[in-house]
Design a protein around this motif. Structure first.
Motif, PDB file in Angstrom:
ATOM      1  N   GLY A 267       0.816  -1.215   0.000  1.00 24.76           N
ATOM      2  CA  GLY A 267       0.000   0.000   0.000  1.00 24.76           C
ATOM      3  C   GLY A 267       0.846   1.260   0.000  1.00 24.76           C
ATOM      4  N   VAL A 268       1.908   1.269   0.799  1.00 23.78           N
ATOM      5  CA  VAL A 268       2.817   2.423   0.807  1.00 23.78           C
ATOM      6  C   VAL A 268       3.523   2.543  -0.544  1.00 23.78           C
ATOM      7  CG1 VAL A 268       4.873   3.412   1.876  1.00 23.78           C
ATOM      8  CG2 VAL A 268       3.115   2.350   3.298  1.00 23.78           C
ATOM      9  N   MET A 269       3.880   1.393  -1.132  1.00 26.82           N
ATOM     10  CA  MET A 269       4.518   1.421  -2.453  1.00 26.82           C
ATOM     11  C   MET A 269       3.595   2.058  -3.488  1.00 26.82           C
ATOM     12  SD  MET A 269       7.380   0.496  -3.936  1.00 26.82           S
ATOM     13  CE  MET A 269       7.328   1.906  -5.041  1.00 26.82           C
ATOM     14  N   CYS A 270       2.312   1.729  -3.431  1.00 28.78           N
ATOM     15  CA  CYS A 270       1.331   2.362  -4.326  1.00 28.78           C
ATOM     16  C   CYS A 270       1.318   3.878  -4.132  1.00 28.78           C
ATOM     17  CB  CYS A 270      -0.057   1.811  -4.052  1.00 28.78           C
ATOM     18  SG  CYS A 270      -0.345   0.134  -4.614  1.00 28.78           S
ATOM     19  N   ALA A 271       1.258   4.302  -2.872  1.00 31.26           N
ATOM     20  CA  ALA A 271       1.205   5.737  -2.585  1.00 31.26           C
ATOM     21  C   ALA A 271       2.460   6.447  -3.068  1.00 31.26           C
ATOM     22  CB  ALA A 271       1.004   5.958  -1.088  1.00 31.26           C
ATOM     23  N   ALA A 272       3.611   5.779  -2.964  1.00 32.94           N
ATOM     24  CA  ALA A 272       4.861   6.384  -3.423  1.00 32.94           C
ATOM     25  C   ALA A 272       4.855   6.573  -4.935  1.00 32.94           C
ATOM     26  CB  ALA A 272       6.046   5.517  -3.002  1.00 32.94           C
ATOM     27  N   LEU A 273       4.380   5.577  -5.670  1.00 29.61           N
ATOM     28  CA  LEU A 273       4.308   5.717  -7.127  1.00 29.61           C
ATOM     29  C   LEU A 273       3.291   6.782  -7.530  1.00 29.61           C
ATOM     30  CD1 LEU A 273       4.574   2.064  -8.523  1.00 29.61           C
ATOM     31  CD2 LEU A 273       6.175   3.960  -8.889  1.00 29.61           C
ATOM     32  N   LEU A 274       2.181   6.855  -6.811  1.00 34.57           N
ATOM     33  CA  LEU A 274       1.201   7.912  -7.093  1.00 34.57           C
ATOM     34  C   LEU A 274       1.798   9.288  -6.849  1.00 34.57           C
ATOM     35  CD1 LEU A 274      -1.906   6.216  -5.477  1.00 34.57           C
ATOM     36  CD2 LEU A 274      -1.717   6.873  -7.892  1.00 34.57           C
ATOM     37  N   GLN A 275       2.587   9.417  -5.784  1.00 33.89           N
ATOM     38  CA  GLN A 275       3.256  10.686  -5.524  1.00 33.89           C
ATOM     39  C   GLN A 275       4.223  11.031  -6.646  1.00 33.89           C
ATOM     40  OE1 GLN A 275       2.765  12.854  -2.824  1.00 33.89           O
ATOM     41  NE2 GLN A 275       3.973  14.211  -4.138  1.00 33.89           N
ATOM     42  N   ALA A 276       4.960  10.021  -7.126  1.00 32.07           N
ATOM     43  CA  ALA A 276       5.902  10.256  -8.223  1.00 32.07           C
ATOM     44  C   ALA A 276       5.170  10.666  -9.496  1.00 32.07           C
ATOM     45  CB  ALA A 276       6.737   8.998  -8.469  1.00 32.07           C
ATOM     46  N   MET A 277       4.005  10.083  -9.746  1.00 30.70           N
ATOM     47  CA  MET A 277       3.199  10.502 -10.891  1.00 30.70           C
ATOM     48  C   MET A 277       2.719  11.930 -10.715  1.00 30.70           C
ATOM     49  SD  MET A 277       0.861   7.106 -11.673  1.00 30.70           S
ATOM     50  CE  MET A 277      -0.146   8.021 -12.852  1.00 30.70           C
ATOM     51  N   THR A 278       2.322  12.268  -9.511  1.00 32.09           N
ATOM     52  CA  THR A 278       1.871  13.631  -9.214  1.00 32.09           C
ATOM     53  C   THR A 278       2.980  14.643  -9.476  1.00 32.09           C
ATOM     54  OG1 THR A 278       0.313  12.837  -7.543  1.00 32.09           O
ATOM     55  CG2 THR A 278       1.030  15.128  -7.363  1.00 32.09           C
ATOM     56  N   ASP A 279       4.180  14.311  -9.026  1.00 27.21           N
ATOM     57  CA  ASP A 279       5.314  15.222  -9.177  1.00 27.21           C
ATOM     58  C   ASP A 279       5.796  15.331 -10.617  1.00 27.21           C
ATOM     59  OD1 ASP A 279       5.177  15.473  -6.443  1.00 27.21           O
ATOM     60  OD2 ASP A 279       6.833  14.096  -6.049  1.00 27.21           O
ATOM     61  N   ALA A 280       5.501  14.295 -11.437  1.00 24.52           N
ATOM     62  CA  ALA A 280       6.021  14.276 -12.806  1.00 24.52           C
ATOM     63  C   ALA A 280       5.395  15.364 -13.674  1.00 24.52           C
ATOM     64  CB  ALA A 280       5.771  12.903 -13.427  1.00 24.52           C
ATOM     65  N   ASP A 281       4.150  15.724 -13.405  1.00 28.42           N
ATOM     66  CA  ASP A 281       3.472  16.752 -14.209  1.00 28.42           C
ATOM     67  C   ASP A 281       2.630  17.604 -13.261  1.00 28.42           C
ATOM     68  OD1 ASP A 281       2.110  18.301 -16.046  1.00 28.42           O
ATOM     69  OD2 ASP A 281       1.725  16.628 -17.425  1.00 28.42           O
ATOM     70  N   PRO A 282       3.278  18.516 -12.521  1.00 31.68           N
ATOM     71  CA  PRO A 282       2.552  19.255 -11.478  1.00 31.68           C
ATOM     72  C   PRO A 282       1.433  20.139 -12.013  1.00 31.68           C
ATOM     73  CG  PRO A 282       4.783  20.116 -11.777  1.00 31.68           C
ATOM     74  CD  PRO A 282       4.705  18.845 -12.553  1.00 31.68           C
ATOM     75  N   GLU A 283       1.605  20.699 -13.194  1.00 29.15           N
ATOM     76  CA  GLU A 283       0.555  21.565 -13.738  1.00 29.15           C
ATOM     77  C   GLU A 283      -0.696  20.757 -14.064  1.00 29.15           C
ATOM     78  OE1 GLU A 283       2.015  23.796 -17.025  1.00 29.15           O
ATOM     79  OE2 GLU A 283       3.500  24.905 -15.825  1.00 29.15           O
ATOM     80  N   ARG A 284      -0.517  19.623 -14.716  1.00 26.33           N
ATOM     81  CA  ARG A 284      -1.672  18.770 -15.009  1.00 26.33           C
ATOM     82  C   ARG A 284      -2.318  18.282 -13.722  1.00 26.33           C
ATOM     83  NH1 ARG A 284      -0.848  13.116 -18.100  1.00 26.33           N
ATOM     84  NH2 ARG A 284      -0.263  12.458 -15.990  1.00 26.33           N
ATOM     85  N   THR A 285      -1.495  17.903 -12.766  1.00 22.40           N
ATOM     86  CA  THR A 285      -2.009  17.436 -11.479  1.00 22.40           C
ATOM     87  C   THR A 285      -2.881  18.489 -10.821  1.00 22.40           C
ATOM     88  OG1 THR A 285      -0.147  15.938 -11.085  1.00 22.40           O
ATOM     89  CG2 THR A 285      -1.339  16.743  -9.154  1.00 22.40           C
ATOM     90  N   GLN A 286      -2.363  19.705 -10.751  1.00 17.75           N
ATOM     91  CA  GLN A 286      -3.101  20.778 -10.097  1.00 17.75           C
ATOM     92  C   GLN A 286      -4.425  21.061 -10.803  1.00 17.75           C
ATOM     93  OE1 GLN A 286      -2.307  22.053  -7.265  1.00 17.75           O
ATOM     94  NE2 GLN A 286      -3.947  23.572  -7.134  1.00 17.75           N
ATOM     95  N   ALA A 287      -4.390  21.100 -12.131  1.00 19.27           N
ATOM     96  CA  ALA A 287      -5.602  21.385 -12.892  1.00 19.27           C
ATOM     97  C   ALA A 287      -6.650  20.290 -12.685  1.00 19.27           C
ATOM     98  CB  ALA A 287      -5.263  21.520 -14.375  1.00 19.27           C
ATOM     99  N   ARG A 288      -6.220  19.032 -12.709  1.00 19.31           N
ATOM    100  CA  ARG A 288      -7.178  17.938 -12.568  1.00 19.31           C
ATOM    101  C   ARG A 288      -7.740  17.884 -11.152  1.00 19.31           C
ATOM    102  NH1 ARG A 288      -7.934  14.460 -16.443  1.00 19.31           N
ATOM    103  NH2 ARG A 288      -8.684  12.894 -14.955  1.00 19.31           N
ATOM    104  N   LEU A 289      -6.906  18.118 -10.152  1.00 23.67           N
ATOM    105  CA  LEU A 289      -7.394  18.086  -8.778  1.00 23.67           C
ATOM    106  C   LEU A 289      -8.386  19.219  -8.527  1.00 23.67           C
ATOM    107  CD1 LEU A 289      -4.165  17.169  -6.759  1.00 23.67           C
ATOM    108  CD2 LEU A 289      -6.121  15.696  -7.283  1.00 23.67           C
ATOM    109  N   GLU A 290      -8.112  20.405  -9.053  1.00 28.95           N
ATOM    110  CA  GLU A 290      -9.045  21.517  -8.887  1.00 28.95           C
ATOM    111  C   GLU A 290     -10.379  21.218  -9.572  1.00 28.95           C
ATOM    112  OE1 GLU A 290      -7.125  25.005 -10.274  1.00 28.95           O
ATOM    113  OE2 GLU A 290      -5.779  25.170  -8.533  1.00 28.95           O
ATOM    114  N   GLN A 291     -10.315  20.645 -10.772  1.00 29.63           N
ATOM    115  CA  GLN A 291     -11.534  20.305 -11.496  1.00 29.63           C
ATOM    116  C   GLN A 291     -12.344  19.267 -10.723  1.00 29.63           C
ATOM    117  OE1 GLN A 291     -10.986  18.136 -15.183  1.00 29.63           O
ATOM    118  NE2 GLN A 291     -12.762  19.124 -16.110  1.00 29.63           N
ATOM    119  N   TYR A 292     -11.660  18.284 -10.166  1.00 29.97           N
ATOM    120  CA  TYR A 292     -12.353  17.242  -9.416  1.00 29.97           C
ATOM    121  C   TYR A 292     -13.024  17.806  -8.165  1.00 29.97           C
ATOM    122  CZ  TYR A 292     -13.309  13.000  -6.794  1.00 29.97           C
ATOM    123  OH  TYR A 292     -13.931  12.016  -6.085  1.00 29.97           O
ATOM    124  N   GLU A 293     -12.328  18.713  -7.481  1.00 29.08           N
ATOM    125  CA  GLU A 293     -12.906  19.305  -6.283  1.00 29.08           C
ATOM    126  C   GLU A 293     -14.166  20.092  -6.612  1.00 29.08           C
ATOM    127  OE1 GLU A 293     -12.252  18.827  -3.109  1.00 29.08           O
ATOM    128  OE2 GLU A 293     -10.818  17.324  -3.809  1.00 29.08           O
TER     129      GLU A 293
END
Length: 305
Positions: A267-293
């Motif tokens: 489970g922690v390994m999953c969260a670490a990879l998700l964090q790495a995906m988040t960090d890989a494209d911060p602009e896309r991440t921010q836009a998608r998270l704001e849209q989802y909220e």
């Protein structure tokens, strides 16, 4: 004769307030735990496999003899010893000899303080400590997270007992990635999904393989590779046929003290990879998270705290 899982059910029965003896663990099982590292090379996995299968003989071999038996160089054996946490081959051989001599003498299992549930937690803590040591070099996680982030679509594969981890990862990944495809059925259904993902431009699959390891998972991973997809694998194994098919493997221990496995470290390994995906494209991440909220607020997805 009870099945392995029936035996585990009997051995892990919860008893009230008494100190539980540690369940007998075979030397081969102890070695597999010892060699449970995510970044063993194919040559290192061959060394590990040889030691597991030939412990009583291999424990007393010189580094030269072991290298010859496995078909690798002496420096490869030294690097293997370091990769699994030893200062060198002499220290590894000392540990192997201890296990081999214990197997020959039939030494009794050591006692562990606490009850069965506490012992299960202790085992998970040990897996998390191993994972923490592996994270001392985060480059593999960072690089794989970037590659998963760039794969559109991104396929997440988990069959049988591995479904729950795959669903968790896919659920979270959809918040930060535009096209995540979850595959939880094997056979031709999985093959169709993998081939379609490749045809749509996907480049990577994240696969989960937890014990008991499904034949369907191995076949699906092979189909993915044949289709031209790269495979990142989260498993509890450092070597084996599924690991051999993967391009990147993250080996994390699973809790096996109770009748059904627990997955703190995966489970922690999953969260670490998700964090790495988040960090890989911060602009896309921010836009998608704001849209989802905004959507979540509009449709009142969640209770207010």
């Amino acid at each position: 004769m009870p099945s392995p899982q029936q035996a585990r059910a009997q051995a892990s029965a919860i008893t009230s307030g008494r100190t539980a003896p540690r369940a007998e663990v075979s030397p081969a099982a102890r070695l597999r735990t010892l060699f449970d590292r995510p970044r063993l090379s194919p040559g290192q996995r061959r060394i590990a496999q040889y030691l597991v299968e030939n412990l009583t003989e291999a424990a007393f071999l010189s580094i030269t003899d072991l290298a010859e038996r496995v078909g690798v160089s002496q420096p490869s054996v030294t690097r293997f010893a370091s990769a699994v946490g030893f200062s060198g081959y002499p220290a590894l051989r000392e540990r192997l000899q201890s296990l081999a001599l214990g197997a020959r003498s039939g030494a009794p299992a050591e006692e562990v303080r606490g009850n069965e549930l506490q012992a299960a937690v202790d085992a998970e803590i040990a897996h998390l400590e191993n994972l923490r040591r592996d994270f001392a070099d985060p480059d593999g996680v960072i690089d794989t997270g970037r590659r998963l982030s760039e794969s559109t679509p991104l396929t997440v594969l988990g069959l049988r007992i591995s479904v729950s981890l795959a669903e968790y990862f896919a659920y979270a990944a959809r918040r930060i990635h535009p096209d995540v495809r979850l595959v939880t059925r094997g056979g031709s259904v999985a093959y169709d999904a993998l081939l379609q993902a490749r045809a749509a431009g996907g480049t990577w699959v994240l696969a989960f393989s937890m014990p008991r390891h499904a034949q369907e998972t191995l076949l699906a991973v092979r189909v993915a590779r044949e289709a031209g997809l790269k495979v990142a694998l989260i498993t509890d194994l450092a070597f084996g046929p599924v690991v051999d098919e993967a391009d990147v493997t993250f080996a994390t221990g699973t809790g096996s003290r109770l009748v059904f496995d627990s997955y703190a470290a995966p489970g922690v390994m999953c969260a670490a990879l998700l964090q790495a995906m988040t960090d890989a494209d911060p602009e896309r991440t921010q836009a998608r998270l704001e849209q989802y909220e905004q959507i979540a607020e509009q449709h009142q997805f969640f209770l207010r705290d």
